[in-house]
Design a protein around this motif. Sequence first.
Motif, mmCIF file in Angstrom:
data_model
loop_
_atom_site.group_PDB
_atom_site.id
_atom_site.type_symbol
_atom_site.label_atom_id
_atom_site.label_comp_id
_atom_site.label_asym_id
_atom_site.label_seq_id
_atom_site.Cartn_x
_atom_site.Cartn_y
_atom_site.Cartn_z
ATOM 1 N N CYS A 27 -38.727 90.039 8.133
ATOM 2 C CA CYS A 27 -37.513 89.727 8.889
ATOM 3 C C CYS A 27 -36.876 90.988 9.465
ATOM 4 C CB CYS A 27 -36.512 88.986 7.999
ATOM 5 S SG CYS A 27 -37.037 87.314 7.555
ATOM 6 N N LEU A 35 -39.012 92.114 12.443
ATOM 7 C CA LEU A 35 -38.783 91.263 13.603
ATOM 8 C C LEU A 35 -37.436 91.563 14.245
ATOM 9 C CD1 LEU A 35 -40.169 87.951 12.092
ATOM 10 C CD2 LEU A 35 -41.149 89.178 14.045
ATOM 11 N N ALA A 36 -36.445 91.856 13.428
ATOM 12 C CA ALA A 36 -35.110 92.168 13.949
ATOM 13 C C ALA A 36 -35.101 93.507 14.679
ATOM 14 C CB ALA A 36 -34.095 92.175 12.818
ATOM 15 N N GLY A 92 -37.715 94.987 16.042
ATOM 16 C CA GLY A 92 -38.563 94.908 17.230
ATOM 17 C C GLY A 92 -39.445 96.126 17.402
ATOM 18 N N CYS A 141 -37.065 81.068 10.363
ATOM 19 C CA CYS A 141 -36.331 80.294 11.374
ATOM 20 C C CYS A 141 -35.121 81.062 11.900
ATOM 21 C CB CYS A 141 -35.870 78.955 10.795
ATOM 22 S SG CYS A 141 -37.176 77.716 10.700
ATOM 23 N N SER A 150 -35.100 84.260 12.291
ATOM 24 C CA SER A 150 -35.597 85.520 12.849
ATOM 25 C C SER A 150 -35.958 85.366 14.327
ATOM 26 C CB SER A 150 -36.847 85.966 12.075
ATOM 27 O OG SER A 150 -37.981 85.202 12.477
ATOM 28 N N LYS A 151 -36.552 86.423 14.866
ATOM 29 C CA LYS A 151 -36.985 86.412 16.262
ATOM 30 C C LYS A 151 -38.485 86.155 16.391
ATOM 31 C CE LYS A 151 -33.379 89.643 17.763
ATOM 32 N NZ LYS A 151 -33.091 90.966 18.391
ATOM 33 N N ASP A 206 -42.065 84.437 17.063
ATOM 34 C CA ASP A 206 -42.545 83.494 18.076
ATOM 35 C C ASP A 206 -43.182 82.258 17.439
ATOM 36 O OD1 ASP A 206 -42.006 85.059 20.517
ATOM 37 O OD2 ASP A 206 -43.495 86.438 19.673
ATOM 38 N N HIS A 255 -34.734 78.875 17.139
ATOM 39 C CA HIS A 255 -34.703 78.876 18.602
ATOM 40 C C HIS A 255 -35.738 77.895 19.162
ATOM 41 C CE1 HIS A 255 -38.405 81.315 19.173
ATOM 42 N NE2 HIS A 255 -37.988 82.040 18.139
ATOM 43 N N LEU A 265 -39.701 78.490 19.095
ATOM 44 C CA LEU A 265 -40.420 78.830 17.867
ATOM 45 C C LEU A 265 -41.557 77.828 17.664
ATOM 46 C CD1 LEU A 265 -40.581 80.676 15.367
ATOM 47 C CD2 LEU A 265 -39.179 78.995 14.163
#
Length: 292
Positions: free
Chosen positions: A55, A58-59, A61, A88, A90-91, A93, A119, A122
């Motif tokens: 997480c 992902l945050a 990047g 869910c 997180s960012k 894909d 989002h 997802l």
Amino acid sequence: MTDTKFHPRRSCLYMPASNARALEKAKTLAADTIILDLEDAVAPDAKIGARDAACVALAEGGYGQREMVVRVNAMDTSWFTDDIKSICASKADGILVPKIQNAADIVKISEIIDREGAHGDLQLWAMIEMPIAVLNIARIAETASATRLTTFVMGFNDLAKEMRAEQDRTLFTPAIAQTIMAGRAFGVNILDSVYNDFKDPEGFEQECRQAKAFGFDGKTLIHPAQIDIANREFAPHEDKITEAMAIIAAFKDPANAGKGVITVNGKMTELLHLQQAEETIALADAIAAASQ
């Protein structure tokens, strides 16, 4: 959801989320997709830390245009619920769920993702690695129209274990054919299983070529050394791109307006070949865009 049909997935590399160096290294690799693994590559006592690390990664990047997917732990484990909730939020894909068994699993997981407020883009990816999943594959694929399911990932290591069989790729040919047919029938992408011997590039290359010939979109990988071969073998080759462009141009020629069958470079060419040509060019364009 965004149409993922032509997103390049030639190389989908598993990276253990518990390994900080691996997470950092992934930012420099040419893989189309990075799969942050919370399952097989992570020891039980490191599961929670791996989830948190995924997480955070992902945050923060830094992965560019790479598709970022997280493989969570199976539904029947104590980690599953918190894995799903965390990813869910997180960012990511996509979420890859192992040990899928039936269509009800897909519906249930998709509902959980919706309930968690993830989002809209997802994706839900499903590991096909259980005998019952192969037997249920058409019904599982059929759920794609009403759920977040976009992708199947074959897992032959677990399938062999469940079948009490030796690791022999010929054994899995019926499962491969059933899964690819179901995927194509209902618009689900299909990724081949891993090749375990990352020190055997020749064998890996042969398996990539076979997988592409079977109809797979790409391959899951266990080592960065496999990336370049997968990217090369699953990309449209130059002769195919040239042929596709010729077919598209021929059907655009006013002289061929309204025709369902024409001749291109001495070959009978139908509308189905036009569709294949358009898909080839779309994939080639997507690969080019992703590499910029």
